[in-house]
Design an enzyme around this catalytic site. Sequence first.
Site, PDB file in Angstrom:
ATOM      1  N   LYS A   1       0.981  -1.398  -0.094  1.00 35.15           N
ATOM      2  CA  LYS A   1      -0.113  -0.129  -0.147  1.00 35.15           C
ATOM      3  C   LYS A   1       0.997   1.231   0.137  1.00 35.15           C
ATOM      4  O   LYS A   1       1.459   1.749   1.113  1.00 35.15           O
ATOM      5  CB  LYS A   1      -1.074  -0.084   1.247  1.00 35.15           C
TER       6      LYS A   1
ATOM      7  N   SER B   1      -7.703   0.574  -5.715  1.00 35.77           N
ATOM      8  CA  SER B   1      -8.199   0.900  -4.299  1.00 35.77           C
ATOM      9  C   SER B   1      -9.588   1.148  -4.257  1.00 35.77           C
ATOM     10  O   SER B   1     -10.369   0.330  -4.572  1.00 35.77           O
ATOM     11  CB  SER B   1      -7.408   2.107  -3.701  1.00 35.77           C
TER      12      SER B   1
END
Length: 587
Positions: free
Chosen positions: A191, A387
């Site tokens: 991430k 995302s």
Amino acid sequence: MKSFFKSVFATVVGIIISSILLFIVLFIIIGAIAASSDKPVEVEENSILYISFDQPITDRAPASPFDFSRFSKDNRVGLNDILANIEKAKDDDNIKGIYIESTVFMGGMATAEEVRNALIDFKESGKFIVSYCNNIYTQSAYYVTSVSDKVFLNPVGLVLINGLRLQTTHIKNTLKKLDVEPTVIKIGEYKGYGELFEYDKMSQPNREQLERIANTVWANIAQGISDARGISVDSLNYIVNNLELKDPAQALKYKMVDSLIYKGDVINYLKDITGTDYKKDLNAIKLSKYIKVPKSKSYKGLAKDKIAVLYATGGIVDGEGEEGNIGGERYAREIRKARRDSSIKAIVLRINSGGGSAMASEDILVELLETKGVKPIVVSMGDVAGSGGYYIACLADTILAGKNTITGSIGVIATLFNTEGFFDKLGISFDVAKSHEYADLLSGVKPLRAKEKEFIKHYVGLTYDQFITHVSNGRNMTKEEVNEIGRGHVYGGADAMDINLIDSHGGLNDAIEIARNMAGLDEKYRVVELPKQPDPIEQLIKELSGDAKVRAMLEPLGIDSETYLEIKNTLTTQGVVARMPYMIEMN
């Protein structure tokens, strides 16, 4: 007293003059809008469709030809218009071919892929495509136009193909100088969004995944150029790695172009293949004008059945949002209205978003879940759908993406800032009286304590579990399987199908066709675009707000509207976010 009346009089005169000037400006704007209204345009016989990609390309064409924030013409062109009109030209007997003149392609790589595929489809009609560059052929422009029957270059021009780069932005040292302390809590080692604040360069996991994307996207581009130009991929990689295209003669030698000629010679070539007398002008029509040419239909009247294309572009934010982003409440309402509209038989959700607010993403997904089973939902991914952008896609009946699309990034992150040091430099301090121990948890002017970090981490974990649960349900995978490909990992579209993140490779037109078939519609249907764009006068009022002034001040510094919105969304989005690595640029 005399000077007082002089001041009052001057003020009144100033207000009157300003009002007159504003009225004149409004009159000019309204006149320009009226002049550009959709009056039908006729195409002469033996015409050529002229296309340039030197203007910014957005998924959807702007509603008004005027950019009120700059008080100038809005030069943006919609991908929807480009695709629709290339398709229309294919069946238009008056259009004999397409002439493309561009040095750049002002859109993303997945957008370039969609336009390129539309041009390939156009060639199936037997009509020609000729391309010319009068200056420097940039990489994306060459990729698109390489499908042409003839690619011409100015004798003093250049073909600039040097491979892809994915560039990330980092402000760790800026925050350090400002004495602002970031705290990043995330699920997933891939991430990369928090690296904007934490690091001054990419982490190794992030570097590995972005290099993988660059290589897979380049492989698709190289194969496309290889197929079009008859150059092996190995030869093309040799050319790129060694910067062999250092002059026009090298471009000709390596068969990247067909001839080195000037524009006048190109015009004469076009006259030859269209049978136009040298003494006469070519019949050419620009794309901006051809848009107004009515498309021939196989039926009469207005089709009642509709397919709704809902454009979800920009960051996902809480509340209503604005033009250029995806407001959770606004988009949930649009989906709800489309579900209740009996004339809308299917929904195509076009996503171009790197994510944002997890709560807003959930709001949108809940409405999509309510709609699923009522009418077909097809997702079309643009340049980026990761995302939060993937969050709102995962439960669709069918998901399409381009091979050059960036997607995935199934992960969650929370970013908080301690600005105590910054304000201390300004001589500002804060004190607090509280009823409970952790009442100042989100004050932003003190370091987070261990228990507070654990509290936030637990909530981030719950949000991530909810994310992978949705993906598990939507993609028919176990949560363990989703987690294996999740953890914030970003993928190119070519890899995304191999791991079941998408169903097929394709663009917006493919998604509309799939939706039509799923809804059982014949050829008598029409496409409606949502959300409805504000009318020009409403847009003018909005643009006279503070945002327009801020954008006008930032543009001379090289900060465009899209970048401004990204920064604004980052600073204003509260709580946990599902967002991709910040502002990835692929060139």
